[in-house]
Design a protein around this motif. Structure first.
Motif, PDB file in Angstrom:
ATOM      1  N   GLU A  71       0.825  -1.207   0.000  1.00  0.00           N
ATOM      2  CA  GLU A  71       0.000   0.000   0.000  1.00  0.00           C
ATOM      3  C   GLU A  71       0.864   1.263   0.000  1.00  0.00           C
ATOM      4  N   VAL A  72       1.970   1.235   0.704  1.00  0.00           N
ATOM      5  CA  VAL A  72       2.893   2.373   0.689  1.00  0.00           C
ATOM      6  C   VAL A  72       3.439   2.575  -0.723  1.00  0.00           C
ATOM      7  N   GLU A  73       3.785   1.470  -1.378  1.00  0.00           N
ATOM      8  CA  GLU A  73       4.280   1.535  -2.764  1.00  0.00           C
ATOM      9  C   GLU A  73       3.215   2.125  -3.688  1.00  0.00           C
ATOM     10  N   LEU A  74       1.975   1.652  -3.541  1.00  0.00           N
ATOM     11  CA  LEU A  74       0.876   2.209  -4.336  1.00  0.00           C
ATOM     12  C   LEU A  74       0.678   3.693  -4.039  1.00  0.00           C
ATOM     13  N   GLY A  75       0.786   4.056  -2.770  1.00  0.00           N
ATOM     14  CA  GLY A  75       0.665   5.456  -2.383  1.00  0.00           C
ATOM     15  C   GLY A  75       1.743   6.312  -3.027  1.00  0.00           C
ATOM     16  N   ALA A  76       2.941   5.784  -3.053  1.00  0.00           N
ATOM     17  CA  ALA A  76       4.068   6.519  -3.645  1.00  0.00           C
ATOM     18  C   ALA A  76       3.917   6.694  -5.149  1.00  0.00           C
ATOM     19  N   ASN A  77       3.099   5.858  -5.780  1.00  0.00           N
ATOM     20  CA  ASN A  77       2.904   5.938  -7.233  1.00  0.00           C
ATOM     21  C   ASN A  77       1.628   6.663  -7.634  1.00  0.00           C
ATOM     22  N   GLN A  78       0.897   7.217  -6.680  1.00  0.00           N
ATOM     23  CA  GLN A  78      -0.360   7.885  -6.999  1.00  0.00           C
ATOM     24  C   GLN A  78      -0.171   9.043  -7.983  1.00  0.00           C
ATOM     25  N   HIS A  79       0.920   9.771  -7.836  1.00  0.00           N
ATOM     26  CA  HIS A  79       1.144  10.900  -8.749  1.00  0.00           C
ATOM     27  C   HIS A  79       1.281  10.428 -10.200  1.00  0.00           C
ATOM     28  N   THR A  80       1.955   9.300 -10.412  1.00  0.00           N
ATOM     29  CA  THR A  80       2.121   8.772 -11.763  1.00  0.00           C
ATOM     30  C   THR A  80       0.784   8.288 -12.312  1.00  0.00           C
ATOM     31  N   ILE A  81       0.036   7.587 -11.485  1.00  0.00           N
ATOM     32  CA  ILE A  81      -1.273   7.073 -11.904  1.00  0.00           C
ATOM     33  C   ILE A  81      -2.193   8.230 -12.285  1.00  0.00           C
ATOM     34  N   ARG A  82      -2.275   9.235 -11.420  1.00  0.00           N
ATOM     35  CA  ARG A  82      -3.172  10.370 -11.689  1.00  0.00           C
ATOM     36  C   ARG A  82      -2.728  11.176 -12.899  1.00  0.00           C
ATOM     37  N   LYS A  83      -1.417  11.350 -13.044  1.00  0.00           N
ATOM     38  CA  LYS A  83      -0.907  12.105 -14.189  1.00  0.00           C
ATOM     39  C   LYS A  83      -1.251  11.397 -15.492  1.00  0.00           C
ATOM     40  N   GLU A  84      -1.067  10.087 -15.546  1.00  0.00           N
ATOM     41  CA  GLU A  84      -1.377   9.322 -16.750  1.00  0.00           C
ATOM     42  C   GLU A  84      -2.870   9.349 -17.061  1.00  0.00           C
ATOM     43  N   GLN A  85      -3.707   9.243 -16.026  1.00  0.00           N
ATOM     44  CA  GLN A  85      -5.158   9.307 -16.236  1.00  0.00           C
ATOM     45  C   GLN A  85      -5.554  10.670 -16.803  1.00  0.00           C
ATOM     46  N   ALA A  86      -5.018  11.727 -16.227  1.00  0.00           N
ATOM     47  CA  ALA A  86      -5.339  13.079 -16.682  1.00  0.00           C
ATOM     48  C   ALA A  86      -4.839  13.303 -18.105  1.00  0.00           C
ATOM     49  N   ALA A  87      -3.640  12.807 -18.407  1.00  0.00           N
ATOM     50  CA  ALA A  87      -3.088  12.980 -19.755  1.00  0.00           C
ATOM     51  C   ALA A  87      -3.946  12.263 -20.788  1.00  0.00           C
ATOM     52  N   THR A  88      -4.421  11.072 -20.455  1.00  0.00           N
ATOM     53  CA  THR A  88      -5.270  10.320 -21.380  1.00  0.00           C
ATOM     54  C   THR A  88      -6.565  11.078 -21.649  1.00  0.00           C
ATOM     55  N   LYS A  89      -7.187  11.588 -20.606  1.00  0.00           N
ATOM     56  CA  LYS A  89      -8.433  12.339 -20.774  1.00  0.00           C
ATOM     57  C   LYS A  89      -8.175  13.633 -21.553  1.00  0.00           C
ATOM     58  N   GLY A  90      -7.071  14.284 -21.269  1.00  0.00           N
ATOM     59  CA  GLY A  90      -6.710  15.495 -22.006  1.00  0.00           C
ATOM     60  C   GLY A  90      -6.479  15.203 -23.486  1.00  0.00           C
ATOM     61  N   ASP A  91      -5.801  14.095 -23.773  1.00  0.00           N
ATOM     62  CA  ASP A  91      -5.573  13.699 -25.169  1.00  0.00           C
ATOM     63  C   ASP A  91      -6.895  13.423 -25.884  1.00  0.00           C
ATOM     64  N   GLU A  92      -7.831  12.768 -25.180  1.00  0.00           N
ATOM     65  CA  GLU A  92      -9.133  12.465 -25.777  1.00  0.00           C
ATOM     66  C   GLU A  92      -9.906  13.752 -26.078  1.00  0.00           C
ATOM     67  N   ALA A  93      -9.896  14.695 -25.141  1.00  0.00           N
ATOM     68  CA  ALA A  93     -10.583  15.969 -25.355  1.00  0.00           C
ATOM     69  C   ALA A  93      -9.937  16.733 -26.506  1.00  0.00           C
ATOM     70  N   HIS A  94      -8.622  16.745 -26.532  1.00  0.00           N
ATOM     71  CA  HIS A  94      -7.876  17.433 -27.580  1.00  0.00           C
ATOM     72  C   HIS A  94      -8.215  16.843 -28.949  1.00  0.00           C
ATOM     73  N   LYS A  95      -8.249  15.526 -29.047  1.00  0.00           N
ATOM     74  CA  LYS A  95      -8.553  14.855 -30.315  1.00  0.00           C
ATOM     75  C   LYS A  95      -9.988  15.163 -30.754  1.00  0.00           C
ATOM     76  N   TRP A  96     -10.933  15.161 -29.800  1.00  0.00           N
ATOM     77  CA  TRP A  96     -12.312  15.481 -30.136  1.00  0.00           C
ATOM     78  C   TRP A  96     -12.394  16.890 -30.712  1.00  0.00           C
ATOM     79  N   ILE A  97     -11.734  17.850 -30.061  1.00  0.00           N
ATOM     80  CA  ILE A  97     -11.749  19.246 -30.518  1.00  0.00           C
ATOM     81  C   ILE A  97     -11.124  19.365 -31.902  1.00  0.00           C
ATOM     82  N   GLU A  98      -9.999  18.685 -32.112  1.00  0.00           N
ATOM     83  CA  GLU A  98      -9.356  18.696 -33.434  1.00  0.00           C
ATOM     84  C   GLU A  98     -10.317  18.145 -34.495  1.00  0.00           C
ATOM     85  N   ASN A  99     -10.972  17.027 -34.200  1.00  0.00           N
ATOM     86  CA  ASN A  99     -11.918  16.432 -35.158  1.00  0.00           C
ATOM     87  C   ASN A  99     -13.111  17.352 -35.410  1.00  0.00           C
ATOM     88  N   TYR A 100     -13.590  18.017 -34.373  1.00  0.00           N
ATOM     89  CA  TYR A 100     -14.701  18.958 -34.500  1.00  0.00           C
ATOM     90  C   TYR A 100     -14.315  20.099 -35.457  1.00  0.00           C
TER      91      TYR A 100
END
Length: 187
Positions: A71-100
């Protein structure tokens, strides 16, 4: 499958820019060139990121009933997990806007509204902005190069906003950081 490079001639044909989307590499007249985001990445952003990462770990650990080494290891990796999730959602929004924008310019089909709640929030905010400020699009994903400063990049949107020609950079974060100003100024 490897994407073919995008080739643009700039400065009345004197400069050939080759952009390789898969690796985000720019070549100017056959020589590798540094992109705007690479230069901006030089700026130290560690203090706010450290505080954010520590806060994520603290929140994660405080919500546990039992703390194990795993659990400590998972806690230490939360920043990486959240950053990757946010980047994926940002990429999806960006692609939608580009297609629009491309669909508005007759280059493709109008995209379906996203199913992901966070991406939909970003898309709806974009659409509200377009309506409120009477935005018309000149282009999207335009490759640029500064002959004077010898760097290249790909700007998100060039548009007419309330009658003025503007450069628009898509951001899906909760805050605008100073490097956003640097990036748009460089473009």
């Amino acid at each position: 499958m490897k994407t073919e490079p995008i080739i643009r001639k700039l400065y009345q044909g004197k400069v050939e820019v080759k952009f390789f989307p898969d690796s985000h590499i720019y070549m100017i007249n056959g020589k590798r060139n540094t992109g705007v985001t690479t230069y901006i990445g030089i700026k130290d952003k560690s203090r706010p990121l450290i505080l954010w990462a520590v806060g994520l770990m603290k929140d994660y650990l405080l919500n546990l009933k039992e703390i194990t080494a795993n659990e400590v290891e998972l806690g230490a990796n939360q920043h990486t997990i959240r950053k990757e999730q946010a980047a994926t959602k940002g990429d999806e929004a960006h692609k939608w806007i580009e297609n629009y924008i491309n669909a508005k310019k007759g280059k493709g089909e109008h995209p379906e509204m996203p199913e992901d709640k966070d991406v939909l929030i970003a898309v709806n905010a974009f659409m509200d902005w377009v309506k409120k400020y009477k935005v018309s699009f000149v282009n999207t994903e335009r490759i640029v190069y500064s002959l004077q400063h010898d760097y290249s990049g790909k700007m998100d949107i060039e548009a007419i906003v309330e009658g003025k020609r503007c450069l628009v950079d898509i951001k899906t974060s909760n805050s605008l950081y100073n490097d956003v100003r640097l990036q748009t100024a460089a473009y």
